[in-house]
Design an enzyme around this catalytic site. Sequence first.
Site, PDB file in Angstrom:
ATOM      1  N   TYR A   1      -4.236  -7.951  14.543  1.00  0.00           N
ATOM      2  CA  TYR A   1      -5.502  -7.936  15.290  1.00  0.00           C
ATOM      3  C   TYR A   1      -6.348  -9.202  15.096  1.00  0.00           C
ATOM      4  O   TYR A   1      -7.387  -9.350  15.741  1.00  0.00           O
ATOM      5  CB  TYR A   1      -6.305  -6.675  14.960  1.00  0.00           C
ATOM      6  CG  TYR A   1      -5.837  -5.424  15.690  1.00  0.00           C
ATOM      7  CD1 TYR A   1      -4.767  -5.457  16.587  1.00  0.00           C
ATOM      8  CD2 TYR A   1      -6.463  -4.198  15.501  1.00  0.00           C
ATOM      9  CE1 TYR A   1      -4.339  -4.315  17.250  1.00  0.00           C
ATOM     10  CE2 TYR A   1      -6.046  -3.047  16.175  1.00  0.00           C
ATOM     11  CZ  TYR A   1      -4.985  -3.110  17.047  1.00  0.00           C
ATOM     12  OH  TYR A   1      -4.584  -1.974  17.712  1.00  0.00           O
TER      13      TYR A   1
ATOM     14  N   ILE B   1       0.826  -1.217   0.000  1.00  0.00           N
ATOM     15  CA  ILE B   1       0.000   0.000   0.000  1.00  0.00           C
ATOM     16  C   ILE B   1       0.861   1.269   0.000  1.00  0.00           C
ATOM     17  O   ILE B   1       0.434   2.307  -0.501  1.00  0.00           O
ATOM     18  CB  ILE B   1      -0.999  -0.013   1.180  1.00  0.00           C
ATOM     19  CG1 ILE B   1      -2.152   0.973   0.896  1.00  0.00           C
ATOM     20  CG2 ILE B   1      -0.336   0.272   2.512  1.00  0.00           C
ATOM     21  CD1 ILE B   1      -3.348   0.806   1.813  1.00  0.00           C
TER      22      ILE B   1
ATOM     23  N   VAL C   1       1.306  -2.914   8.497  1.00  0.00           N
ATOM     24  CA  VAL C   1       1.127  -1.839   7.527  1.00  0.00           C
ATOM     25  C   VAL C   1       1.450  -0.480   8.173  1.00  0.00           C
ATOM     26  O   VAL C   1       1.998   0.415   7.524  1.00  0.00           O
ATOM     27  CB  VAL C   1      -0.288  -1.938   6.898  1.00  0.00           C
ATOM     28  CG1 VAL C   1      -1.384  -1.562   7.834  1.00  0.00           C
ATOM     29  CG2 VAL C   1      -0.381  -1.152   5.626  1.00  0.00           C
ATOM     30  N   ASP C   2       1.141  -0.341   9.435  1.00  0.00           N
ATOM     31  CA  ASP C   2       1.422   0.891  10.190  1.00  0.00           C
ATOM     32  C   ASP C   2       2.929   1.192  10.174  1.00  0.00           C
ATOM     33  O   ASP C   2       3.368   2.309   9.845  1.00  0.00           O
ATOM     34  CB  ASP C   2       0.923   0.658  11.630  1.00  0.00           C
ATOM     35  CG  ASP C   2       0.811   1.928  12.446  1.00  0.00           C
ATOM     36  OD1 ASP C   2       0.981   3.010  11.885  1.00  0.00           O
ATOM     37  OD2 ASP C   2       0.534   1.811  13.667  1.00  0.00           O
TER      38      ASP C   2
ATOM     39  N   THR D   1      -6.841  -7.694   9.910  1.00  0.00           N
ATOM     40  CA  THR D   1      -6.618  -9.124   9.639  1.00  0.00           C
ATOM     41  C   THR D   1      -5.176  -9.581   9.828  1.00  0.00           C
ATOM     42  O   THR D   1      -4.835 -10.720   9.536  1.00  0.00           O
ATOM     43  CB  THR D   1      -7.083  -9.518   8.215  1.00  0.00           C
ATOM     44  OG1 THR D   1      -6.269  -8.827   7.253  1.00  0.00           O
ATOM     45  CG2 THR D   1      -8.537  -9.160   7.987  1.00  0.00           C
TER      46      THR D   1
HETATM   47  N1  AR6 Z   1       0.763  -3.098   2.228  1.00  0.00           N
HETATM   48  C1  AR6 Z   1      -0.447  -3.693   2.258  1.00  0.00           C
HETATM   49  N2  AR6 Z   1      -0.829  -4.535   3.234  1.00  0.00           N
HETATM   50  C2  AR6 Z   1       0.057  -4.787   4.221  1.00  0.00           C
HETATM   51  C3  AR6 Z   1       1.344  -4.198   4.276  1.00  0.00           C
HETATM   52  C4  AR6 Z   1       1.691  -3.319   3.206  1.00  0.00           C
HETATM   53  N3  AR6 Z   1       2.876  -2.723   3.162  1.00  0.00           N
HETATM   54  N4  AR6 Z   1       1.992  -4.651   5.397  1.00  0.00           N
HETATM   55  C5  AR6 Z   1       1.137  -5.498   6.015  1.00  0.00           C
HETATM   56  N5  AR6 Z   1      -0.031  -5.582   5.305  1.00  0.00           N
HETATM   57  P1  AR6 Z   1      -1.677  -5.313  10.317  1.00  0.00           P
HETATM   58  P2  AR6 Z   1      -4.084  -4.945  11.993  1.00  0.00           P
HETATM   59  C6  AR6 Z   1      -1.239  -6.365   5.591  1.00  0.00           C
HETATM   60  O1  AR6 Z   1      -1.091  -6.224  11.316  1.00  0.00           O
HETATM   61  O2  AR6 Z   1      -4.409  -6.388  11.923  1.00  0.00           O
HETATM   62  C7  AR6 Z   1       0.125  -2.754  13.863  1.00  0.00           C
HETATM   63  O3  AR6 Z   1       1.231  -3.040  14.651  1.00  0.00           O
HETATM   64  C8  AR6 Z   1      -1.111  -7.548   6.509  1.00  0.00           C
HETATM   65  O4  AR6 Z   1      -0.604  -8.655   5.794  1.00  0.00           O
HETATM   66  O5  AR6 Z   1      -0.814  -4.309   9.673  1.00  0.00           O
HETATM   67  O6  AR6 Z   1      -5.196  -3.948  11.775  1.00  0.00           O
HETATM   68  C9  AR6 Z   1      -0.616  -1.511  14.332  1.00  0.00           C
HETATM   69  O7  AR6 Z   1       0.240  -0.581  14.942  1.00  0.00           O
HETATM   70  C10 AR6 Z   1      -2.570  -7.744   6.914  1.00  0.00           C
HETATM   71  O8  AR6 Z   1      -3.257  -8.461   5.897  1.00  0.00           O
HETATM   72  O9  AR6 Z   1      -2.943  -4.470  10.945  1.00  0.00           O
HETATM   73  C11 AR6 Z   1      -1.617  -2.069  15.299  1.00  0.00           C
HETATM   74  O10 AR6 Z   1      -1.058  -2.217  16.603  1.00  0.00           O
HETATM   75  C12 AR6 Z   1      -3.124  -6.337   6.930  1.00  0.00           C
HETATM   76  O11 AR6 Z   1      -2.159  -5.524   6.265  1.00  0.00           O
HETATM   77  C13 AR6 Z   1      -1.943  -3.425  14.741  1.00  0.00           C
HETATM   78  O12 AR6 Z   1      -0.824  -3.821  13.983  1.00  0.00           O
HETATM   79  C14 AR6 Z   1      -3.353  -5.771   8.322  1.00  0.00           C
HETATM   80  O13 AR6 Z   1      -2.339  -6.219   9.205  1.00  0.00           O
HETATM   81  C15 AR6 Z   1      -3.134  -3.389  13.813  1.00  0.00           C
HETATM   82  O14 AR6 Z   1      -3.423  -4.670  13.398  1.00  0.00           O
END
Ligand code: AR6
Length: 182
Positions: free
Chosen positions: A132, A17, A39-40, A129
């Site tokens: 969390y 993203i 992603v954060d 996903t």
């Molecule tokens: N581009 C697109 N999708 C991504 C990327 C990227 N660069 N990196 C990861 N994903 P998550 P949550 C996907 O854990 O579940 C963080 O530490 C990943 O594979 O990023 O909402 C925050 O600070 C997954 O499918 O977010 C919060 O503490 C999706 O993004 C916590 O995680 C969401 O995974 C939030 O958890």
Amino acid sequence: MEARICNTRITLLPGDITEQETDAIVNAANPGLMGGGGVDGAIHMKGGPEILKECKSIRRSLPEGLPTGEAVITTGGRLRARKVIHTVGPVWSGGERGEPELLAKAYRSSLELSLKMGLKTVSFPSISTGAYGYPVEKASRVALRTVAEFLKKNKGIEEIRFVLHNTNDLKTYENALTEIVH
Ligand code: AR6
């Protein structure tokens, strides 16, 4: 995969993203807004310190943090996207604690903020996903249904992208979108 819902293009694509050139990208943040993993972490790393600076300033008016389901906006810093919308999805704890409503609210709040700010193109990750733990099949249906309902009531967004980090997630979102548009 592409579809149209009420004149808005919905695109599902694999990838990162942080590479998207849409007006905004959405961050799956946590209430603290100070960055994290997934992603954060990727967004803060690539976007640079301006994003964190604005998050800190937002936190001054939100001392308890950003409530789950709400959204705020910052610069995109060094990203190709002009803006980052930070929202907080629910932590999955079995599905009986309002998770679907809170996940829908996170998408809705992000879309409302996009409209309010005049942003025409927005990219979403699969909120909740990863860390969390929200099951992706369930989350994909909530995400796409919420987007479809929003677009039936609101005009002005030209394209919504879902950027899926792996091919399984992409397939799951494709199945959910097919269910909704047929
Ligand atoms: N581009 C697109 N999708 C991504 C990327 C990227 N660069 N990196 C990861 N994903 P998550 P949550 C996907 O854990 O579940 C963080 O530490 C990943 O594979 O990023 O909402 C925050 O600070 C997954 O499918 O977010 C919060 O503490 C999706 O993004 C916590 O995680 C969401 O995974 C939030 O958890």
